[in-house]
Design a protein around this motif. Structure first.
Motif, PDB file in Angstrom:
ATOM      1  N   ALA A 210       0.828  -1.205   0.000  1.00 17.61           N
ATOM      2  CA  ALA A 210       0.000   0.000   0.000  1.00 17.61           C
ATOM      3  C   ALA A 210       0.862   1.254   0.000  1.00 17.61           C
ATOM      4  O   ALA A 210       0.559   2.230  -0.706  1.00 17.61           O
ATOM      5  CB  ALA A 210      -0.926  -0.003   1.217  1.00 17.61           C
ATOM      6  N   PHE A 211       1.936   1.253   0.784  1.00 17.76           N
ATOM      7  CA  PHE A 211       2.842   2.401   0.788  1.00 17.76           C
ATOM      8  C   PHE A 211       3.402   2.660  -0.607  1.00 17.76           C
ATOM      9  O   PHE A 211       3.473   3.812  -1.054  1.00 17.76           O
ATOM     10  CB  PHE A 211       3.999   2.157   1.760  1.00 17.76           C
ATOM     11  N   VAL A 212       3.809   1.603  -1.277  1.00 17.22           N
ATOM     12  CA  VAL A 212       4.373   1.763  -2.619  1.00 17.22           C
ATOM     13  C   VAL A 212       3.322   2.329  -3.564  1.00 17.22           C
ATOM     14  O   VAL A 212       3.607   3.210  -4.385  1.00 17.22           O
ATOM     15  CB  VAL A 212       4.936   0.422  -3.135  1.00 17.22           C
ATOM     16  N   SER A 213       2.085   1.847  -3.465  1.00 15.87           N
ATOM     17  CA  SER A 213       1.009   2.373  -4.301  1.00 15.87           C
ATOM     18  C   SER A 213       0.790   3.859  -4.044  1.00 15.87           C
ATOM     19  O   SER A 213       0.592   4.650  -4.978  1.00 15.87           O
ATOM     20  CB  SER A 213      -0.292   1.609  -4.044  1.00 15.87           C
ATOM     21  N   VAL A 214       0.814   4.257  -2.784  1.00  9.35           N
ATOM     22  CA  VAL A 214       0.628   5.661  -2.437  1.00  9.35           C
ATOM     23  C   VAL A 214       1.782   6.500  -2.970  1.00  9.35           C
ATOM     24  O   VAL A 214       1.575   7.588  -3.528  1.00  9.35           O
ATOM     25  CB  VAL A 214       0.485   5.823  -0.910  1.00  9.35           C
ATOM     26  N   LEU A 215       3.002   6.017  -2.812  1.00  5.38           N
ATOM     27  CA  LEU A 215       4.158   6.755  -3.309  1.00  5.38           C
ATOM     28  C   LEU A 215       4.111   6.910  -4.827  1.00  5.38           C
ATOM     29  O   LEU A 215       4.559   7.915  -5.372  1.00  5.38           O
ATOM     30  CB  LEU A 215       5.450   6.053  -2.898  1.00  5.38           C
ATOM     31  N   ARG A 216       3.569   5.928  -5.500  1.00  8.31           N
ATOM     32  CA  ARG A 216       3.514   5.988  -6.962  1.00  8.31           C
ATOM     33  C   ARG A 216       2.354   6.842  -7.471  1.00  8.31           C
ATOM     34  O   ARG A 216       2.499   7.536  -8.476  1.00  8.31           O
ATOM     35  CB  ARG A 216       3.393   4.575  -7.545  1.00  8.31           C
ATOM     36  N   SER A 217       1.201   6.791  -6.794  1.00  9.93           N
ATOM     37  CA  SER A 217       0.025   7.408  -7.407  1.00  9.93           C
ATOM     38  C   SER A 217      -0.855   8.220  -6.464  1.00  9.93           C
ATOM     39  O   SER A 217      -1.911   8.697  -6.875  1.00  9.93           O
ATOM     40  CB  SER A 217      -0.840   6.316  -8.059  1.00  9.93           C
ATOM     41  N   GLY A 218      -0.455   8.397  -5.211  1.00  7.93           N
ATOM     42  CA  GLY A 218      -1.269   9.181  -4.285  1.00  7.93           C
ATOM     43  C   GLY A 218      -1.400  10.627  -4.731  1.00  7.93           C
ATOM     44  O   GLY A 218      -0.450  11.215  -5.258  1.00  7.93           O
ATOM     45  N   GLN A 219      -2.577  11.194  -4.514  1.00  5.98           N
ATOM     46  CA  GLN A 219      -2.833  12.592  -4.837  1.00  5.98           C
ATOM     47  C   GLN A 219      -2.769  13.432  -3.561  1.00  5.98           C
ATOM     48  O   GLN A 219      -2.947  12.917  -2.464  1.00  5.98           O
ATOM     49  CB  GLN A 219      -4.203  12.731  -5.501  1.00  5.98           C
ATOM     50  N   PRO A 220      -2.507  14.735  -3.690  1.00  7.50           N
ATOM     51  CA  PRO A 220      -2.289  15.577  -2.505  1.00  7.50           C
ATOM     52  C   PRO A 220      -3.377  15.441  -1.442  1.00  7.50           C
ATOM     53  O   PRO A 220      -4.569  15.563  -1.731  1.00  7.50           O
ATOM     54  CB  PRO A 220      -2.268  16.995  -3.096  1.00  7.50           C
ATOM     55  N   GLY A 221      -2.940  15.165  -0.223  1.00  2.66           N
ATOM     56  CA  GLY A 221      -3.848  15.127   0.919  1.00  2.66           C
ATOM     57  C   GLY A 221      -4.620  13.837   1.099  1.00  2.66           C
ATOM     58  O   GLY A 221      -5.389  13.715   2.054  1.00  2.66           O
ATOM     59  N   GLU A 222      -4.415  12.851   0.221  1.00  3.44           N
ATOM     60  CA  GLU A 222      -5.162  11.603   0.356  1.00  3.44           C
ATOM     61  C   GLU A 222      -4.672  10.774   1.543  1.00  3.44           C
ATOM     62  O   GLU A 222      -3.481  10.727   1.830  1.00  3.44           O
ATOM     63  CB  GLU A 222      -5.042  10.759  -0.912  1.00  3.44           C
TER      64      GLU A 222
END
Length: 267
Positions: A210-222
């Motif tokens: 999940a961390f890797v997914s967030v680092l790759r595609s997370g949008q501001p403030g998510e």
């Protein structure tokens, strides 16, 4: 985000989620600064991933500043800051202890604040980057079994949501990852009880995914939830009532007061 050639700082990286993420980032080509108060464990992880270890008590802002400075000195800059250090509460209001309370809040909340503050100059010098804080499902929902833990994790969620639009203007994306119970030191004392109640304990690798997914595609403030049996995704917060005029009409801005950007017309 392509991690090859990037520089990452991970706090609380001597074990658990932090260590797993340090390994994953290094395997993807990043140079990793392993930060922790556990010198032996942290040095072992740093040696394993070809990174560098720094002793870092996140309650002290000077330690976070030193960790960022080491990233810049050793690897030339900083692209990713994962503010992961955290501990369980271990007490309630019935056996409340002020010193232990300050320790928990200092690590779980202050450590994120100090980490963000320390990382910003280095991230801005690179033209942007990523900050991810470890929050918890306890920050998204009521936590009757440990309201103090819920309080500091909810504060991390609020901080990330507020910082998101502000730092996006600098090319810096700020996110939180909110796992349910994972197989780390935090659940050591309650793991048997959780499993007996039918609560699944996630593996560390599942949370690292999940961390890797967030680092790759997370949008501001998510703020992304992580639960067993369902894909991780940004939590959709219910819309609050919002500011109203004295007559009950919604206040509408022509410019976002946080970013000074034009607010798009509603369709």
């Amino acid at each position: 985000m392509d991690f090859s050639g990037k520089v990452a700082l991970v706090t609380g990286a001597a074990n658990g989620i932090g260590a797993g993420l340090a390994r994953r980032l290094a395997a993807a080509g990043a140079s990793v600064v392993v930060a922790d108060v556990d010198d032996a464990g942290g040095e072992a992880v740093a040696d394993e991933v070809g990174g560098v270890f720094v002793h870092c008590d996140v309650r002290d802002p000077r330690d976070s500043e030193a960790a960022v400075a080491l990233a810049v000195e050793r690897f030339g800059g900083l692209d990713v800051a994962v503010l992961n250090a955290g501990i369980a509460t271990g007490f309630t209001f019935d056996d409340f202890d002020v010193e232990r309370y300050r320790t928990v809040m200092g690590i779980n909340l202050d450590g994120v604040v100090y980490g963000v503050h320390a990382a910003l100059p280095a991230l801005r010098a690179r033209g942007g980057g990523r900050i991810v804080a470890t929050a918890s499902m306890a920050g998204l929902m009521a936590m009757p079994m440990d309201p103090l833990y819920g309080a500091n994790k909810a504060a991390v969620v609020g901080l990330v949501r507020g910082l998101g639009p502000v730092l996006a203007a600098d090319g810096i994306t700020v996110n939180a990852v909110c796992p349910s119970f994972a197989d780390t030191n935090i659940v050591t004392g309650v793991k048997d009880a959780l499993e007996a109640a039918g609560m699944p304990i996630m593996g560390v690798d599942d949370v690292v995914d999940a961390f890797v997914s967030v680092l790759r595609s997370g949008q501001p403030g998510e703020c992304w939830f992580v639960q067993a049996g369902r894909p991780s995704a940004p939590f959709t917060f219910p819309n609050p009532p919002g500011p109203r005029t004295a007559t009950g009409e919604r206040v509408r801005f022509t410019r976002d007061p946080l970013t000074t950007s034009d607010v798009p017309e509603e369709s």
